[in-house]
Design a protein around this motif. Structure first.
Motif, PDB file in Angstrom:
ATOM      1  N   ASP A  29       0.880  -1.173   0.000  1.00 29.50           N
ATOM      2  CA  ASP A  29       0.000   0.000   0.000  1.00 29.50           C
ATOM      3  C   ASP A  29       0.912   1.215   0.000  1.00 29.50           C
ATOM      4  OD1 ASP A  29      -2.050   1.774   0.168  1.00 29.50           O
ATOM      5  OD2 ASP A  29      -2.493   1.395   2.292  1.00 29.50           O
ATOM      6  N   ALA A  30       1.551   1.458  -1.152  1.00 34.21           N
ATOM      7  CA  ALA A  30       2.610   2.455  -1.239  1.00 34.21           C
ATOM      8  C   ALA A  30       2.040   3.850  -1.461  1.00 34.21           C
ATOM      9  CB  ALA A  30       3.569   2.088  -2.367  1.00 34.21           C
TER      10      ALA A  30
ATOM     11  N   VAL B 190       8.226   6.560  -2.247  1.00 37.56           N
ATOM     12  CA  VAL B 190       6.950   5.857  -2.326  1.00 37.56           C
ATOM     13  C   VAL B 190       7.140   4.491  -1.679  1.00 37.56           C
ATOM     14  CG1 VAL B 190       5.175   4.951  -3.861  1.00 37.56           C
ATOM     15  CG2 VAL B 190       6.353   7.085  -4.429  1.00 37.56           C
ATOM     16  N   VAL B 191       6.624   4.337  -0.440  1.00 36.17           N
ATOM     17  CA  VAL B 191       6.776   3.098   0.312  1.00 36.17           C
ATOM     18  C   VAL B 191       5.463   2.800   1.036  1.00 36.17           C
ATOM     19  CG1 VAL B 191       9.265   3.374   0.637  1.00 36.17           C
ATOM     20  CG2 VAL B 191       7.685   4.330   2.322  1.00 36.17           C
ATOM     21  N   ASP B 192       5.389   1.601   1.579  1.00 35.35           N
ATOM     22  CA  ASP B 192       4.282   1.214   2.450  1.00 35.35           C
ATOM     23  C   ASP B 192       4.680   1.598   3.870  1.00 35.35           C
ATOM     24  OD1 ASP B 192       2.395  -0.095   4.060  1.00 35.35           O
ATOM     25  OD2 ASP B 192       2.096  -1.657   2.546  1.00 35.35           O
ATOM     26  N   ARG B 193       4.076   2.658   4.398  1.00 36.63           N
ATOM     27  CA  ARG B 193       4.486   3.198   5.693  1.00 36.63           C
ATOM     28  C   ARG B 193       4.359   2.153   6.799  1.00 36.63           C
ATOM     29  NH1 ARG B 193       4.575   8.586   7.962  1.00 36.63           N
ATOM     30  NH2 ARG B 193       4.388   8.478  10.242  1.00 36.63           N
ATOM     31  N   ARG B 194       3.304   1.372   6.785  1.00 39.01           N
ATOM     32  CA  ARG B 194       3.111   0.382   7.840  1.00 39.01           C
ATOM     33  C   ARG B 194       4.223  -0.661   7.823  1.00 39.01           C
ATOM     34  NH1 ARG B 194       1.060  -4.670   8.308  1.00 39.01           N
ATOM     35  NH2 ARG B 194       0.483  -4.772   6.108  1.00 39.01           N
ATOM     36  N   ARG B 195       4.643  -1.092   6.648  1.00 35.55           N
ATOM     37  CA  ARG B 195       5.678  -2.112   6.561  1.00 35.55           C
ATOM     38  C   ARG B 195       7.056  -1.536   6.907  1.00 35.55           C
ATOM     39  NH1 ARG B 195       3.466  -6.630   4.827  1.00 35.55           N
ATOM     40  NH2 ARG B 195       1.489  -6.518   3.696  1.00 35.55           N
TER      41      ARG B 195
END
Length: 523
Positions: free
Chosen positions: A335-336, A369-374
């Protein structure tokens, strides 16, 4: 490029095709040379033997025919006439007649002293029959035959008369040289033919070998359906048949292992899913007991807190197992969004109360652009692991060198990790202690333990929000494996090394995807 060319040249020089051709050519060349040498020797011997026999027989017959009218002892005139008559019947070859001190030559101008050796004269004087000798005179070969003349009264007594015949062997030498030249000339096409036959044989032998090598490389690359055609009943066919049987067995074993792995994944996922409902109820009960623990007797209060902590740990383990099963099944998606990485790291530390225990060196304005939660899960596992098993100061460094990648380094000054532990630190359920005991707040193995402070996979704290002493819960043995899978999901990795000043260094490396690149991808 140079390396590939060098490898190709080595293969060209030392390849089986070249070795076969060279072997064939060498065998053909040795055979041709040997045959030439033997043929030359036999031909030369045969020619010389025939010439010798002819010369000896002719001399005997001519001496017997002419010697019957010779009075002994002869004078110089009769001896010269005798030599001339013997020479006339032998094709005008040079004849030398000797009787004691008298010597007569059929050709008065011929030099015979250099061609009739003392050894030959001594052998003829012994009276044991005809003798011959091949000599070189002024660079040319000659055959000299000598025979004593005996009385015809039957007792074979020597008369003292000796006759020598000098035969020129240059014609025989030319014949043998011509034969040698012809054999040499025939050697070249023999060698060329051997090379052509070697190329043909090498192609016949190497063609199935190349096919087998290609199939082997495909099998090594993961194509378990690679096979080779079996033709004939020779050793190469047996090799191809054995390869196919091995590939069949390997493919069957792989299919069986994949089926077992799929069953194991489904089992873990099903068990984890089935445990969630009773664990939720147990967590609610444990939370109520922990809230009322101060009103209970000391033993009951300790038991209530222990039940709460163990329930929380079990809940985290189930969540981790479900997350790992999702990774194995390929069901995890990013979810980036555009994220400020420095703010994400600070928020992760603050959420767990680690801000005062960690030294941060964060490069500002690093957006990706990353998945903040991960990313939060990765930071929680790396920092929690350092706080739990390392020693202060624990430092977190964020940098974007080169502008195309980002690194997050977590270092401590603890005892560090031995090389054999660093190789397995990201293995599932791996702990550095040999007994693989469950970790506790006072100790436990480093590596696979999760130091994530009871963080659930949704970014929140685990059920009940229970934290172990020191601000982080007990490890499940899956935290570092989950952190690595999350890094790989972003196209990055996590590396572990020894700090120069002691301790361990975990480095997260991610490709830096900028927000504008994400917008272009969405379009």
């Amino acid at each position: 490029m140079r390396r590939s060319l060098g490898h190709g040249s080595r293969r060209l020089v030392g390849g089986l095709r070249v070795r076969l051709v060279v072997t064939f050519v060498l065998v053909a060349l040795v055979s041709a040379v040997t045959a030439t040498a033997l043929a030359y020797r036999d031909a030369r011997t045969a020619v010389l033997q025939r010439t010798q026999n002819t010369a000896v027989n002719d001399l005997r017959e001519r001496v017997a025919a002419v010697g019957a009218g010779l009075d002994l002892p002869p004078d110089q005139r009769s001896l010269s006439r005798f030599a001339a008559k013997v020479s006339e019947g032998l094709g005008a070859r040079i004849v030398v007649a000797r009787h004691q001190d008298l010597t007569a030559v059929s050709d008065a101008y011929a030099d015979t002293e250099g061609r009739i050796t003392a050894e030959l004269r001594a052998a003829v004087r012994s009276g044991d029959g005809a003798r011959f000798q091949r000599v070189q005179w002024r660079g040319d070969p000659y055959l000299v035959v000598g025979t004593p003349v005996t009385y015809a009264d039957g007792d074979r007594r020597t008369s003292g008369l000796e006759v020598f015949l000098i035969t020129d062997l240059r014609a025989e030498q030319d014949d043998t040289a011509a034969l040698l030249d012809s054999v040499r000339t025939g050697t070249v096409p023999v060698v060329v033919l051997a090379a052509l036959l070697a190329l043909l044989a090498a192609g016949t032998v190497l063609r199935p070998v190349r096919k087998l090598g290609r199939a082997t490389r495909e099998l090594a690359a993961g194509d378990l359906g690679s096979r080779v055609a079996v033709r004939g009943h020779d050793e190469l066919a047996d090799l191809a048949r054995t390869f196919n049987e091995t590939a069949d067995a390997l493919q069957a074993s792989d299919a069986e292992l994949r089926a077992q792995e799929a069953k194991a994944r489904r089992f873990v996922a099903d068990v984890s899913h089935e445990l969630r409902t009773p664990l939720a109820a147990m967590t609610m009960v444990a939370t109520v007991l922990e809230e009322d623990a101060d009103q209970l007797p000391p033993d009951a209060a300790h038991a209530a807190r222990t039940v709460g902590a163990e329930t929380a740990r079990l809940s985290r383990l189930v969540e981790d197992l479900m997350e790992i099963s999702r990774f194995d099944a390929g069901a995890v998606r990013l979810d980036a969004t555009a994220t400020d990485l420095a703010d994400t790291v600070r928020a992760s530390l603050a959420l767990r109360g680690w801000t005062d225990r960690v030294v941060v060196e964060l490069q500002e304005d690093v957006r990706a652009v990353v998945d903040r939660r991960r990313i939060d899960v990765i930071v929680a596992n790396l920092v929690g692991n350092a706080l739990r098993h390392g020693a202060p100061p624990v430092t977190v460094t964020l940098a974007a060198p080169g502008g195309d990648r980002v690194t997050l380094e977590v270092a401590d000054r603890g005892p560090g990790l031995p090389p054999e532990v660093r190789e397995r630190v990201f293995d599932r359920f791996y702990k550095a202690d040999a007994a693989r005991t469950r970790s506790t707040p006072e100790g436990g193995g480093r590596g696979g333990d999760r130091g994530g402070a009871g963080l659930g996979q949704d970014g929140s704290f685990g059920p009940g929000g229970s934290l172990g002493p020191g601000g982080f819960g007990q490890g499940s043995g899956l935290g570092m494996a989950i952190a690595l899978e999350n890094a790989r999901l972003h196209g990055g990795t996590i590396e572990v090394a020894e700090h120069p000043e002691g301790g361990a260094v975990f480095t997260l490396r991610l490709p830096l995807r900028h927000p504008d690149e994400e917008e272009e991808g969405d379009e």
